[in-house]
Design a protein around this motif. Structure first.
Motif, mmCIF file in Angstrom:
data_model
loop_
_atom_site.group_PDB
_atom_site.id
_atom_site.type_symbol
_atom_site.label_atom_id
_atom_site.label_comp_id
_atom_site.label_asym_id
_atom_site.label_seq_id
_atom_site.Cartn_x
_atom_site.Cartn_y
_atom_site.Cartn_z
ATOM 1 N N ALA A 242 0.827 -1.210 0.000
ATOM 2 C CA ALA A 242 0.000 0.000 0.000
ATOM 3 C C ALA A 242 0.860 1.259 0.000
ATOM 4 N N LEU A 243 1.955 1.242 0.740
ATOM 5 C CA LEU A 243 2.833 2.412 0.788
ATOM 6 C C LEU A 243 3.446 2.694 -0.572
ATOM 7 N N HIS A 244 3.810 1.626 -1.286
ATOM 8 C CA HIS A 244 4.415 1.803 -2.605
ATOM 9 C C HIS A 244 3.372 2.183 -3.645
ATOM 10 N N VAL A 245 2.173 1.639 -3.515
ATOM 11 C CA VAL A 245 1.085 2.045 -4.414
ATOM 12 C C VAL A 245 0.814 3.538 -4.245
ATOM 13 N N ARG A 246 0.752 3.990 -3.010
ATOM 14 C CA ARG A 246 0.449 5.398 -2.743
ATOM 15 C C ARG A 246 1.508 6.305 -3.358
ATOM 16 N N GLU A 247 2.769 5.961 -3.207
ATOM 17 C CA GLU A 247 3.841 6.785 -3.764
ATOM 18 C C GLU A 247 3.834 6.752 -5.285
ATOM 19 N N THR A 248 3.646 5.573 -5.846
ATOM 20 C CA THR A 248 3.658 5.442 -7.301
ATOM 21 C C THR A 248 2.529 6.239 -7.935
ATOM 22 N N PHE A 249 1.326 6.112 -7.389
ATOM 23 C CA PHE A 249 0.200 6.851 -7.965
ATOM 24 C C PHE A 249 0.326 8.349 -7.719
ATOM 25 N N ALA A 250 0.916 8.745 -6.607
ATOM 26 C CA ALA A 250 1.152 10.168 -6.373
ATOM 27 C C ALA A 250 2.109 10.723 -7.416
ATOM 28 N N ARG A 251 3.057 9.907 -7.826
ATOM 29 C CA ARG A 251 4.001 10.348 -8.853
ATOM 30 C C ARG A 251 3.361 10.389 -10.235
ATOM 31 N N MET A 252 2.149 9.921 -10.332
ATOM 32 C CA MET A 252 1.338 10.078 -11.538
ATOM 33 C C MET A 252 0.254 11.126 -11.331
ATOM 34 N N ALA A 253 0.348 11.881 -10.230
ATOM 35 C CA ALA A 253 -0.588 12.962 -9.918
ATOM 36 C C ALA A 253 -1.954 12.451 -9.519
ATOM 37 N N MET A 254 -2.025 11.266 -8.897
ATOM 38 C CA MET A 254 -3.297 10.717 -8.437
ATOM 39 C C MET A 254 -3.350 10.718 -6.911
ATOM 40 N N ASN A 255 -4.492 11.152 -6.359
ATOM 41 C CA ASN A 255 -4.665 11.114 -4.917
ATOM 42 C C ASN A 255 -5.201 9.751 -4.483
ATOM 43 N N ASP A 256 -5.447 9.591 -3.189
ATOM 44 C CA ASP A 256 -5.859 8.281 -2.670
ATOM 45 C C ASP A 256 -7.192 7.826 -3.252
ATOM 46 N N GLU A 257 -8.152 8.729 -3.361
ATOM 47 C CA GLU A 257 -9.452 8.335 -3.894
ATOM 48 C C GLU A 257 -9.341 7.914 -5.359
ATOM 49 N N GLU A 258 -8.577 8.663 -6.127
ATOM 50 C CA GLU A 258 -8.372 8.297 -7.529
ATOM 51 C C GLU A 258 -7.633 6.967 -7.638
ATOM 52 N N THR A 259 -6.700 6.738 -6.729
ATOM 53 C CA THR A 259 -5.937 5.492 -6.740
ATOM 54 C C THR A 259 -6.839 4.290 -6.506
ATOM 55 N N VAL A 260 -7.715 4.377 -5.506
ATOM 56 C CA VAL A 260 -8.638 3.272 -5.241
ATOM 57 C C VAL A 260 -9.591 3.089 -6.417
ATOM 58 N N ALA A 261 -10.105 4.194 -6.941
ATOM 59 C CA ALA A 261 -11.034 4.095 -8.065
ATOM 60 C C ALA A 261 -10.379 3.433 -9.263
ATOM 61 N N LEU A 262 -9.160 3.815 -9.576
ATOM 62 C CA LEU A 262 -8.478 3.235 -10.729
ATOM 63 C C LEU A 262 -8.136 1.769 -10.502
ATOM 64 N N THR A 263 -7.676 1.442 -9.318
ATOM 65 C CA THR A 263 -7.349 0.046 -9.019
ATOM 66 C C THR A 263 -8.588 -0.829 -9.136
ATOM 67 N N ALA A 264 -9.661 -0.404 -8.484
ATOM 68 C CA ALA A 264 -10.895 -1.187 -8.515
ATOM 69 C C ALA A 264 -11.522 -1.192 -9.902
ATOM 70 N N GLY A 265 -11.553 -0.034 -10.539
ATOM 71 C CA GLY A 265 -12.162 0.047 -11.858
ATOM 72 C C GLY A 265 -11.382 -0.690 -12.917
ATOM 73 N N GLY A 266 -10.081 -0.686 -12.780
ATOM 74 C CA GLY A 266 -9.268 -1.429 -13.738
ATOM 75 C C GLY A 266 -9.435 -2.919 -13.597
ATOM 76 N N HIS A 267 -9.746 -3.373 -12.384
ATOM 77 C CA HIS A 267 -9.881 -4.803 -12.128
ATOM 78 C C HIS A 267 -11.339 -5.253 -12.048
ATOM 79 N N THR A 268 -12.258 -4.342 -12.343
ATOM 80 C CA THR A 268 -13.661 -4.736 -12.409
ATOM 81 C C THR A 268 -13.923 -5.579 -13.653
ATOM 82 N N VAL A 269 -13.118 -5.378 -14.670
ATOM 83 C CA VAL A 269 -13.298 -6.101 -15.940
ATOM 84 C C VAL A 269 -11.998 -6.804 -16.316
ATOM 85 N N GLY A 270 -12.126 -7.795 -17.192
ATOM 86 C CA GLY A 270 -10.953 -8.496 -17.689
ATOM 87 C C GLY A 270 -10.376 -9.480 -16.692
ATOM 88 N N LYS A 271 -9.179 -9.988 -16.996
ATOM 89 C CA LYS A 271 -8.535 -10.968 -16.136
ATOM 90 C C LYS A 271 -7.026 -10.887 -16.276
#
Length: 724
Positions: A242-271
């Motif tokens: 989680a600590l590394h996810v937070r830093e990595t997404f921050a370095r892409m200009a994403m906050n915590d809410e955007e990070t959770v949304a992207l992680t969940a939304g990206g994995h809602t579909v596909g495999k």
């Protein structure tokens, strides 16, 4: 043929060397030499469409609705050569678009999907991009049909967006306008590792403190877009991940809410795909044999597709219905307890304990077979990290809010490196202003430019003050993500007004005068700042004997604190400025390399860099008024003295303490001038010296002024996308 006769008929007639794939580059002999290639990326010679091609013009001819219809149809048109999972290519297309856009990093704005760079090495062959070569080939019939009217860069991102739409998400919008490059960005720094997926340790001062990751990097390992899905260095530990996810997404200009949304939304579909032995896969596209025709990672076992696909090594879908946009990700994540298992490929993954049969996703080929869903270590972080869990629970309780948040985050992910809305094209581009777009209101064009210039001339401001302020305002521009620049006059706002490189005391003095002129004339402060710099250039040219009028286009607006994302503007702060002969401190990277990096971000060529540095020196615009590199006794005149005296063989050059140099008269030993490496490189580097010699010639004094003005205007107008 005597002694020069070829020995044997089979001898290769080609002279091998730096011009072949297997030969040694000429510059490999001198590994510490300054490499100017970064300033010559995407030369017009690489573009097969020609100098007259205008992509924005071609887009006006595009039947957008027909294109969208075709891309929608593609999603469920499963091809024999690469069958779709569950008969739907949505997951694959989303992953392609995501990995194209997801290489973006905030620190220098490089990466991202804005140029179609994923077509080329190294990105096309990153281990994290296995099978995305197939995704692009599936799009080829569409690209072939619409031709030059749609770029690969736009089509790749559009395919991911339409994939979400086809599975039920109401997307936030889509904008065309990404223009393709035709050559890999080989000088982009992706890390120092010499091995794919090498352990992360070398990227951090302290692996337990993710903030110590080397700048400007964002991904945790070479060849990954974000984080290792199995955990830090492949060791599962969701809280640590989680600590590394937070830093990595921050370095892409994403906050915590955007990070959770992207992680969940990206994995809602596909495999994820790992039903096999990853070690037997063939070479990546860039290393594959010619008969592979650009495909890579061939699988010698079975079909290598469908249930036998191997890419990440993790195997399984995240949700019960992987071709449907729903809230199934959170339902499974929080309904069940999860335990560590191994995929068929040997990867660490999380699987649910005692899951109901009806909650299992079906096999990609046979719907009568069901398998466990899976979660990666990053997915488990969304449940176990307290901050991420709170956000996840909020999304689970409010599916509509989750969908909207994800749609906006997806739009940001795929459009962040496009720059301001002025570059957006198409009917689906959202009208809403978003703070990460760095919005700037349209400025006035109805004021009297000559009256403004007259007030500037009578203001008492010096040439150095006006030119330096205009330069500092404009130099923040970076073409990597079209951020920064003079438009908006953000130099008067936090954080820019306090940056060391902007000399806050001098800046405050100049702005107080120019703000009064703007108020009195109806011009924007942004325009007045640039006009003041132009007036200084005209004054300096006149002092050198040349009457010039620096071209000017009114219409810049003034941004406000409310429309400025101050936190993300910190990354635009210059740590060095070779043009004003300034370093904030000593760095591991040489000053001249920092100057090249800044020049490339501003979109300048090596010759433009040369003429600008020479002109800025003789006008006396050095940071803090230092005299390093001011090789003239007529400061303030736009002369070629910098180049004349740099190349004068009556001089000798000597290092002194503090990284500076003395230029002495060769006969008497008298010190004539002082210099930095950012001055002397124009005489020591063979390419830069060739440019310097052009401007040192007796017949090129007028050319120097003309070239300087052209390069200056290019910098001042770099962010004027309304002029395109």
């Amino acid at each position: 043929m005597g002694g020069n006769e070829l020995k044997g008929a089979g001898k290769c007639p080609v002279m091998h060397g730096g011009n072949t794939a297997s030969g040694q580059s000429v510059m490999d002999w001198w590994p510490n030499a300054l490499n100017l290639d970064i300033l010559h990326q995407h030369d017009s010679k690489t573009n097969p469409l020609g100098a007259d091609f205008d992509y924005r013009d071609e887009l006006t001819k595009l039947d957008i609705e027909a294109l969208k219809t075709d891309v929608h149809a593609l999603m469920t048109d499963s091809q024999d050569w690469w069958p779709a999972d569950w008969g739907h290519y949505g997951g694959l297309m989303i992953r392609m678009a995501w990995h194209s856009a997801g290489s973006y990093r905030l620190a220098d704005g490089r990466g991202g999907g804005g140029a179609g760079n994923i077509r080329f090495a190294p990105l096309n062959s990153w281990p994290d991009n296995v099978s995305l070569d197939k995704a692009r080939r599936l799009l080829w019939p569409v690209k072939k049909k619409y031709g030059n009217k749609i770029s690969w860069a736009d089509l790749i991102i559009l395919a991911g967006t339409i994939a979400y739409e086809s599975m039920g998400l109401k997307t936030f919008g889509f904008a065309f306008g990404r223009e393709d490059i035709w050559h890999p960005e080989i000088d982009t720094y992706w890390g120092a590792e010499k091995e794919w997926l090498a352990d992360s340790d070398g990227r951090y001062e302290d692996l337990e403190n993710p903030a110590t990751m080397e700048n400007p990097l964002a991904a945790v390992q070479m060849g990954l877009i974000y984080v290792n899905p199995e955990g830090v260095n492949g060791t599962p530990d969701p809280l640590r991940t989680a600590l590394h996810v937070r830093e990595t997404f921050a370095r892409m200009a994403m906050n915590d809410e955007e990070t959770v949304a992207l992680t969940a939304g990206g994995h809602t579909v596909g495999k994820a795909h790992g039903n096999g032995d990853a070690s037997v896969l063939g070479a990546a596209p860039e290393a594959a044999d010619v008969e592979q025709q650009g495909f890579g990672w061939s699988n010698p076992n079975g079909k290598g597709v469908g249930r036998e696909t191997v890419s990440s090594g993790i195997e399984g879908a995240w949700t019960t219905h992987p071709t449907k946009w729903d809230n199934g990700y959170f339902y499974l994540l929080f309904t069940y307890d999860w335990e560590l298992k191994k995929s068929p490929a040997g990867a660490q993954q999380w699987e649910p304990i005692n899951i109901k049969e009806e909650d299992k996703p079906v096999d990609v080929e046979d719907p009568s077979i069901r398998y466990n869903p899976i979660m990666t270590d990053a997915d488990m972080a969304m449940k176990m990290d307290p901050i991420y869990r709170e956000i996840s629970e909020r999304f689970m309780a409010d599916p509509a809010y989750f969908s909207d948040t994800f749609a906006r985050a997806w739009f940001k992910l795929t459009h962040r490196d496009m720059g301001p809305k002025a570059r957006y094209i198409g009917p689906d581009a959202p009208r809403e202003d978003l703070i990460w777009q760095d919005p700037v209101p349209v400025g006035s064009t109805g004021y009297d430019v000559d009256a403004v210039k007259a007030r500037i001339a009578a203001s008492g401001l010096t040439l150095s003050e006006t030119v330096s302020t205009a330069w500092d305002s404009a130099r923040t521009y970076r073409g990597s993500d079209m951020r920064g620049g003079a438009n908006g006059a953000r130099i008067r706002l936090a954080p820019q007004k306090g940056w060391d490189g902007n000399e806050p005391t001098r800046l405050a003095k100049v702005l107080s005068v120019l703000e009064g002129i703007a108020d009195a004339t109806g011009a924007s402060l942004a325009d007045v700042i640039v006009l003041a710099g132009n007036c200084g250039i005209e004054q300096a040219a006149k002092a050198a004997g040349f009457e010039v009028t620096v071209p000017f286009a009114a219409g810049r607006g003034d941004a406000s604190d409310e429309t400025t994302d101050a936190e993300t503007f910190d990354v635009l702060e210059p740590r060095a400025d070779g043009y004003r002969n300034w370093l904030k401190k000593d760095y591991a990277v040489s000053p001249e390399e920092l100057m090249l990096d800044r020049s490339q971000l501003m979109g300048l060529t090596a010759s433009e860099m040369t003429v600008l540095v020479g002109g800025m020196r003789v006008m006396g615009t050095n940071h803090g008024g230092t005299m390093h590199g001011v090789f003239t006794d007529q400061i303030g005149a736009l002369t070629t003295d910098f180049f004349v005296n740099l190349t004068d063989m009556g001089n000798s050059w000597h290092p002194v303490d503090g990284g500076t140099y003395e230029i002495r008269d060769r006969r008497s030993g008298t010190v004539k001038w002082t210099a930095t490496r950012m001055d002397l490189v124009f005489g020591s580097n063979s390419i830069l010296r060739s440019y310097a010699e052009v401007y040192a010639q007796d017949d090129n004094t007028e050319k120097f002024v003309t070239d300087f003005v052209a390069a200056w205007v290019k910098v001042m107008n770099a962010d004027r996308f309304d002029l395109v």
